[in-house]
Design an enzyme around this catalytic site. Structure first.
Site, PDB file in Angstrom:
ATOM      1  N   ARG A 294      -6.256  -6.412   5.597  1.00 23.47           N
ATOM      2  CA  ARG A 294      -5.618  -5.466   4.665  1.00 23.47           C
ATOM      3  C   ARG A 294      -5.909  -3.998   4.937  1.00 23.47           C
ATOM      4  O   ARG A 294      -5.077  -3.145   4.636  1.00 23.47           O
ATOM      5  CB  ARG A 294      -5.916  -5.836   3.210  1.00 23.47           C
TER       6      ARG A 294
ATOM      7  N   HIS B 263       5.258   3.314   6.402  1.00 19.27           N
ATOM      8  CA  HIS B 263       5.998   3.817   5.238  1.00 19.27           C
ATOM      9  C   HIS B 263       7.324   4.461   5.639  1.00 19.27           C
ATOM     10  O   HIS B 263       7.408   5.688   5.705  1.00 19.27           O
ATOM     11  CB  HIS B 263       5.159   4.873   4.511  1.00 19.27           C
TER      12      HIS B 263
ATOM     13  N   SER C  42      -3.118  -2.595  -2.843  1.00 19.02           N
ATOM     14  CA  SER C  42      -2.632  -3.954  -3.052  1.00 19.02           C
ATOM     15  C   SER C  42      -3.420  -4.719  -4.111  1.00 19.02           C
ATOM     16  O   SER C  42      -2.860  -5.564  -4.812  1.00 19.02           O
ATOM     17  CB  SER C  42      -2.624  -4.732  -1.736  1.00 19.02           C
TER      18      SER C  42
ATOM     19  N   CYS D 206       3.492  -1.630   3.437  1.00 22.65           N
ATOM     20  CA  CYS D 206       2.053  -1.360   3.373  1.00 22.65           C
ATOM     21  C   CYS D 206       1.350  -2.268   2.357  1.00 22.65           C
ATOM     22  O   CYS D 206       1.201  -3.442   2.633  1.00 22.65           O
ATOM     23  CB  CYS D 206       1.808   0.127   3.117  1.00 22.65           C
TER      24      CYS D 206
ATOM     25  N   GLU E 224       9.716   5.020   3.839  1.00 19.80           N
ATOM     26  CA  GLU E 224      10.178   5.864   2.713  1.00 19.80           C
ATOM     27  C   GLU E 224       9.590   7.273   2.786  1.00 19.80           C
ATOM     28  O   GLU E 224      10.008   8.154   2.040  1.00 19.80           O
ATOM     29  CB  GLU E 224       9.846   5.189   1.370  1.00 19.80           C
TER      30      GLU E 224
HETATM   31  N1  GLN Z   1      -4.557  -1.042   2.764  1.00 22.14           N
HETATM   32  C1  GLN Z   1      -4.054  -0.767   1.446  1.00 22.14           C
HETATM   33  C2  GLN Z   1      -4.189  -1.973   0.553  1.00 22.14           C
HETATM   34  O1  GLN Z   1      -4.541  -3.016   0.942  1.00 22.14           O
HETATM   35  C3  GLN Z   1      -2.604  -0.354   1.480  1.00 22.14           C
HETATM   36  C4  GLN Z   1      -2.477   1.094   1.767  1.00 22.14           C
HETATM   37  C5  GLN Z   1      -1.102   1.648   1.500  1.00 22.14           C
HETATM   38  O2  GLN Z   1      -0.249   1.021   0.878  1.00 22.14           O
HETATM   39  N2  GLN Z   1      -0.883   2.869   1.934  1.00 22.14           N
HETATM   40  O3  GLN Z   1      -3.905  -1.892  -0.613  1.00 22.14           O
END
Ligand code: GLN
Length: 204
Positions: A116, A180, A59, A89, A182
């Site tokens: 996060r 996820h 992210s 996610c 997907e």
């Molecule tokens: N925890 C991750 C983040 O903050 C996200 C992980 C993921 O998208 N698989 O970016």
């Protein structure tokens, strides 16, 4: 076909933010469901879309690329003009209005406090059968360094949680999942996004 385009009877056009992360998997599922997927990298790519998916990835990396490409403001405007957004996610982190961690660029389109790497601290990845509001049978969630919402604002409908941690939620035209969909063969969340979120006239 799972989705419908608002009033036009055409295939729904769904953008997938393609700056970083697993956008190709979303595109394949959208194609399977009869939607028209569009890779989105620049603000002008958002024109004429019914919805946008922000994929999993990192992210902070996606957020920084969104700032530099103008996509952070552009997706926010798209949303406030009635477009649908689904964050999976890392995309869920980006949708949130606040984070428990160090500051990072966020869209802030869903009133929520995000942890996060919430599950990532305990185990890197895991799968769990989730009871999802409105689904008639459990959904197998694939979690990879997954976030969760510690708190949500009053307008946010919690769709799924694990031990009180919110892992799927919706507020009007924004949907988030910490896992996820997907990466599984179960297309119910993609169908839900096309039908209920993109197809809704509700604004948040
Ligand atoms: N925890 C991750 C983040 O903050 C996200 C992980 C993921 O998208 N698989 O970016």
């Amino acid at each position: 076909m799972a989705g419908r385009r608002n009033g036009h009877g055409e295939r729904p056009r769904i953008g997938v933010l393609a700056l970083q992360g697993d956008f190709r998997e979303h595109i394949q599922i959208l194609e399977r469901l009869g939607a028209e997927p569009v890779e989105v990298r620049r603000p002008e790519d958002l024109q004429g879309l019914d919805g946008v998916i922000i994929p999993g990835g990192e992210s902070t990396a996606i957020g920084n690329l969104m700032v530099h490409s103008g996509m952070l403001d552009a997706i926010r405007s798209f949303f406030y003009q009635g477009g649908a957004v689904w964050g999976t996610c890392a995309g869920m982190v980006l949708a949130a209005s606040a984070t428990t961690g160090p500051s990072q660029p966020l869209l802030g389109i869903m009133s929520a406090l995000v942890e996060r790497n919430g599950f990532g601290r305990q185990v890197h990845s895991f799968e769990a059968d989730l009871e999802v509001k409105g689904f008639d049978r459990p959904f197998r969630g694939v979690f990879i360094r997954a976030p969760y919402f510690e708190d949500v604002g009053p307008g946010v409908e919690v769709l799924a949680e694990i031990d009180g941690r919110v892992v799927a939620a919706r507020a009007g035209k924004v949907l988030v999942t910490a896992f996820h969909p997907e990466l599984t063969d179960d297309t119910r969340f993609h169908e839900y996004f096309l039908r209920e979120v993109c197809g809704s006239d509700e604004r948040s």
